[in-house]
Write a protein that holds these residues in place. Sequence first.
Motif, mmCIF file in Angstrom:
data_model
loop_
_atom_site.group_PDB
_atom_site.id
_atom_site.type_symbol
_atom_site.label_atom_id
_atom_site.label_comp_id
_atom_site.label_asym_id
_atom_site.label_seq_id
_atom_site.Cartn_x
_atom_site.Cartn_y
_atom_site.Cartn_z
ATOM 1 N N VAL A 229 -0.074 5.016 -6.089
ATOM 2 C CA VAL A 229 -0.181 3.990 -5.046
ATOM 3 C C VAL A 229 -0.005 4.661 -3.682
ATOM 4 C CG1 VAL A 229 0.783 1.848 -4.139
ATOM 5 C CG2 VAL A 229 0.763 2.262 -6.612
ATOM 6 N N PRO A 230 -0.971 4.536 -2.766
ATOM 7 C CA PRO A 230 -0.861 5.212 -1.469
ATOM 8 C C PRO A 230 0.097 4.505 -0.518
ATOM 9 C CG PRO A 230 -2.870 3.923 -1.554
ATOM 10 C CD PRO A 230 -2.242 3.823 -2.920
ATOM 11 N N ASP A 231 0.628 5.252 0.431
ATOM 12 C CA ASP A 231 1.365 4.657 1.538
ATOM 13 C C ASP A 231 0.380 3.980 2.478
ATOM 14 O OD1 ASP A 231 3.778 5.529 0.587
ATOM 15 O OD2 ASP A 231 3.934 7.254 1.944
ATOM 16 N N VAL A 232 0.929 3.169 3.385
ATOM 17 C CA VAL A 232 0.097 2.406 4.309
ATOM 18 C C VAL A 232 0.584 2.617 5.732
ATOM 19 C CG1 VAL A 232 -0.391 0.047 5.092
ATOM 20 C CG2 VAL A 232 -0.667 0.650 2.683
ATOM 21 N N LEU A 386 -4.787 2.440 4.536
ATOM 22 C CA LEU A 386 -4.273 3.306 3.472
ATOM 23 C C LEU A 386 -4.262 4.754 3.933
ATOM 24 C CD1 LEU A 386 -6.136 1.811 0.372
ATOM 25 C CD2 LEU A 386 -3.836 1.262 1.190
ATOM 26 N N THR A 387 -3.258 5.507 3.498
ATOM 27 C CA THR A 387 -3.153 6.921 3.835
ATOM 28 C C THR A 387 -3.364 7.751 2.569
ATOM 29 O OG1 THR A 387 -0.774 7.166 3.396
ATOM 30 C CG2 THR A 387 -1.428 6.291 5.561
ATOM 31 N N GLU A 388 -3.356 9.056 2.721
ATOM 32 C CA GLU A 388 -3.492 9.948 1.563
ATOM 33 C C GLU A 388 -2.141 10.250 0.920
ATOM 34 O OE1 GLU A 388 -5.600 13.408 2.785
ATOM 35 O OE2 GLU A 388 -7.478 12.347 3.187
ATOM 36 N N GLN A 389 -1.067 9.871 1.593
ATOM 37 C CA GLN A 389 0.277 10.079 1.057
ATOM 38 C C GLN A 389 0.562 9.037 -0.023
ATOM 39 O OE1 GLN A 389 2.455 12.544 1.884
ATOM 40 N NE2 GLN A 389 3.913 11.784 0.353
ATOM 41 N N GLU A 390 1.175 9.440 -1.138
ATOM 42 C CA GLU A 390 1.462 8.500 -2.223
ATOM 43 C C GLU A 390 2.909 8.024 -2.171
ATOM 44 O OE1 GLU A 390 0.464 10.332 -5.906
ATOM 45 O OE2 GLU A 390 -1.693 10.402 -5.471
ATOM 46 N N SER A 424 5.788 2.085 2.366
ATOM 47 C CA SER A 424 5.661 2.546 0.988
ATOM 48 C C SER A 424 5.771 1.365 0.043
ATOM 49 C CB SER A 424 6.745 3.583 0.657
ATOM 50 O OG SER A 424 6.585 4.743 1.446
ATOM 51 N N ALA A 425 5.013 1.418 -1.047
ATOM 52 C CA ALA A 425 5.080 0.346 -2.052
ATOM 53 C C ALA A 425 6.435 0.398 -2.739
ATOM 54 C CB ALA A 425 3.954 0.500 -3.068
ATOM 55 N N ARG A 426 6.885 -0.769 -3.180
ATOM 56 C CA ARG A 426 8.157 -0.837 -3.905
ATOM 57 C C ARG A 426 8.121 -1.969 -4.919
ATOM 58 N NH1 ARG A 426 12.248 -2.460 0.919
ATOM 59 N NH2 ARG A 426 11.137 -0.754 1.905
#
Length: 430
Positions: A229-232, A386-390, A424-426
């Motif tokens: 899941v990517p960061d935003v 969306l970013t490339e960071q997960e 970040s998703a949680r």
Amino acid sequence: MRNRKDTIDHVQNFVLLLLSLSALILLFRLPLLSGSLGSQLQNLLTAAPVAGTQQQAQDLTDLIPSVHLVATGDSEYGRYSHLYLSTGSAAFLEVSPLLREALGSSIEIGATADQTLQEALETPSLYLDLTIPLPLDVVIAWLGGDTEEARMTYSQEVRAMALTTEEATAMLYLYGADGSIFRYETALPSSAVQETAASFAPNGGSFAFESNYSPLKPYTVLVSSLAPVPDVQSSLPDGYTAYNLLTALDFNAHTNSRYTEQGGAAEVVEGSPGTLRIGADGTVTYTGEPETASDLYQISSSGEAPTSLEILAAARQLAAALTEGTSASPLYLLGIQETAEGYTVSFHYQAGDLPVAFPDGEGALVLTIQEGAITAFTYRCRSYALTEQESTLLPPAMAIAIASLRPDTGLSLSYVDNGAETLSARWLAD
């Protein structure tokens, strides 16, 4: 003979010229009789309604961007489950026509118990969790069904639907936000459900009622693994200006009836159609009267009182005006609730396939409807990318175990906008 032919040609050309001049005169007199020339030409050339009308807002296919899906081809081999399946995906487009057909041909049997539904879900079946409770007519319209032809009298809000195959024709179950379950016969062949369910390979999915975590809500959809899941990235869109908002909301963008609050926290504009407060942080609030002159705030109704679909059409039109006026991220339906005074309609953001929540639990746009008009709203203007960071997430098994420590809770994934630039998703227990 030659001269005679030339004379005839000249006469014909002269007549054609007179007819052309007459046509032009009539064409330019037409606007004086029945509107502007531009609108006449538009009506001649355009068969569809002009964009932005409440009639067009009845197309609800983009109302819910993602859902939870559980498919059971053969319970002996396990289930397939997917959290936040995109409603634009091939998988959803394979399932949704079956639900639409079942809803359109349903005959109510009556309220039923958890045990009946849970046993039915052991047969080849499809289970769709909307992730939010909605009125049934909204759900039918979202699936592309005809609400006028639907013979259902279900009055509860629908949270989830199931198609099961314990009979020759598929059985439909509606699971309400209050935990009620209603069962329906349908004209849909069970074989259609079996074939579709069998196309989803088991992946270790399950329901909470068949797990070791009994404190969880029984129909919580569980997964054994997750894709990355990517960061935003969160920001205030460049289009967030007082001028753009006033223009989008039918205010006079050049009004002098405005002032800046002490400290510069917000600009306040007073006038028609109401009072607008534009916060420096992206928060916009509006208050007005039901008899406001602007059509943007009025609810078009075909009867004595507007239906939930008519309420939703007007709410979506204002939501679209805010989004397009500021270039913010799109808004999706979070809920529509009837109150003592009217209705409350809420929208939220979504980044990728996951919803974006706010710490206070409220929506990104919350509208108050009273006496056939939108009389207030609060809007949080945001843009998400969306970013490339997960994101670093707990494994599903660990998240399930922690959530089960709280009785009668569910489990979901979300971004939480706490004001940070990167989200970040949680996991959330809800």
